[in-house]
Design an enzyme around this catalytic site. Sequence first.
Site, PDB file in Angstrom:
ATOM      1  N   ASP A 139      -1.728   2.850  -4.361  1.00 39.56           N
ATOM      2  CA  ASP A 139      -2.956   3.351  -3.758  1.00 39.56           C
ATOM      3  C   ASP A 139      -4.112   2.832  -4.600  1.00 39.56           C
ATOM      4  O   ASP A 139      -3.919   2.066  -5.548  1.00 39.56           O
ATOM      5  CB  ASP A 139      -2.955   4.877  -3.672  1.00 39.56           C
ATOM      6  CG  ASP A 139      -2.683   5.538  -5.009  1.00 39.56           C
ATOM      7  OD1 ASP A 139      -2.831   4.857  -6.051  1.00 39.56           O
ATOM      8  OD2 ASP A 139      -2.321   6.727  -5.017  1.00 39.56           O
ATOM      9  N   HIS A 169       0.817  -1.219   0.000  1.00 37.63           N
ATOM     10  CA  HIS A 169       0.000   0.000   0.000  1.00 37.63           C
ATOM     11  C   HIS A 169       0.849   1.267   0.000  1.00 37.63           C
ATOM     12  O   HIS A 169       0.346   2.361  -0.281  1.00 37.63           O
ATOM     13  CB  HIS A 169      -0.941   0.001   1.211  1.00 37.63           C
ATOM     14  CG  HIS A 169      -2.224   0.729   0.961  1.00 37.63           C
ATOM     15  ND1 HIS A 169      -2.375   1.661  -0.035  1.00 37.63           N
ATOM     16  CD2 HIS A 169      -3.430   0.650   1.573  1.00 37.63           C
ATOM     17  CE1 HIS A 169      -3.605   2.144  -0.024  1.00 37.63           C
ATOM     18  NE2 HIS A 169      -4.271   1.530   0.945  1.00 37.63           N
TER      19      HIS A 169
END
Length: 513
Positions: free
Chosen positions: A490, A486
């Site tokens: 995104d 992450h």
Amino acid sequence: MALSRLRHAAIFRAPSLFRARLISPSSTLRSLSCSSEVLNHIPEVTSLRPIQFPMFNGVHHNSSKVVLPSGVRYFSSAESASHTVLTMPALSPTMNQGNIARWRKKEGDKIEVGDVLCEIETDKATLEFESLEEGFLAKILAPEGSKDVSVGQPIAITVEDADHIEAVKASSIGSNKVVKEEKPILQDSTKDVRPQKTGFKRISPAAKLLISEHRLDASSIPASGPLGTLSKGDVLAAIKSGIGSSKISLGKAAMPSSPQTHPQTASSESAGLKSDLKQPDSYEDLPNSQIRKVIAARLLESKQSTPHLYLSTDVMLDSLLYFRKELKEKYDAKVSVNDIVIKVVAIALKNVPEANAYWDAGKGEVVLCDSVDISIAVATEKGLMTPIIRNADQKSISAISLEVKELAEKARTGKLKPNEFQGGTFSISNLGMFPVDRFCAIINPPQAGILAVGRGNKVVEPVLGPDGIEMPAVVTKMNLTLSADHRVFDGKVGGAFLAALNSNFTDIQRLLL
């Protein structure tokens, strides 16, 4: 097979004694969650970026030669005989112990320059240690089969003169650190157990349950299992001989007899105890290899240190299946579904370069990769290897298919070169050959993404016909699940990557452009 040689520097006036040559790279691959043939297991532990070896500071080396210390020359004043104690060297930054897989020389054997002394299994490879000077193998301190020998622990003693062999054997110098070979102990519960030592390092689940049921004092029961394990057989033997029953005796002495106690209960407990004594152990301990230990550590490290983001989508597989059939009929090109999937993913990474990246923890920023290098996993007898299809976006599907077959065969026979399994910018885990519809794979650090590929399933869905009217039709769909870092991915980057994948699967002909 690629050969890597490790030479060590002289200590005192002794020249270097042996060198290490790579036999076969181990499958201590970085953590993928499954395989490829089983395409979703754990890949190589080595970094996907060039590794820095802090232990080698100040030593100049190239990709095939590394200078290492190996042993220390001693001089015994009592025997007037010099000897060298060879110790387990640290052959990689992650190595803190190794296994003696095989001794090529016996005690008393003459050693010539270039002779292989032994084979050592590390967390990365199996190495042949070759002698760089003449002498004699006086004493083996770590027998063949020794497990988890710590770095720096003595493994053998060599001498220059055959007349010094007996003197070294008789001397206590260096010989008190003998590593004992671990052998499983077969427990027979019908015979009396010879107590070895009280106390234990580990306890099996079955043994723990018996101790709890019979309220035994575990500290007084001798442990005879491997690595100091208190086994079920140990507890059953203790119950039979009365060892460890002090808590039961005290409990019964302190408890008044109850008028409600029924004879049937006592008889059933006695029958149950007898049946327990006759039952063999219902489990078997399988000690972990160096490879599995590293795999376990890498899996845990990935889940704990990498924030996993999961994105999933279903893609139409009919276009790919038709394209594959057409290649075979028209061009006699036999390619697998996975070969085409590799190409599809490579083109998607090229179209969305933000997905072909990794997180630089030192700089605290995202680094875009210059090439698209796809890591796959191949199951072998020794574990999993991760051969890499480099520049996959620039290669044809037939070229990818041929390279996958060659690398898979090399992996199974232990002939992969280091540059063929170290590196990679993105991973694919394919369980489409099994009845697995969908799954989530574990990221292979420092990569930022791994795609889990499930099997194709036929479903009925409304399909828009040539006349613009929707009609029910049978189509083949396949699930893709992206596990992404992450910090790099995104929602926008992940969504764009899956959209590119969907477009490639829908219009498979664009792969030829």
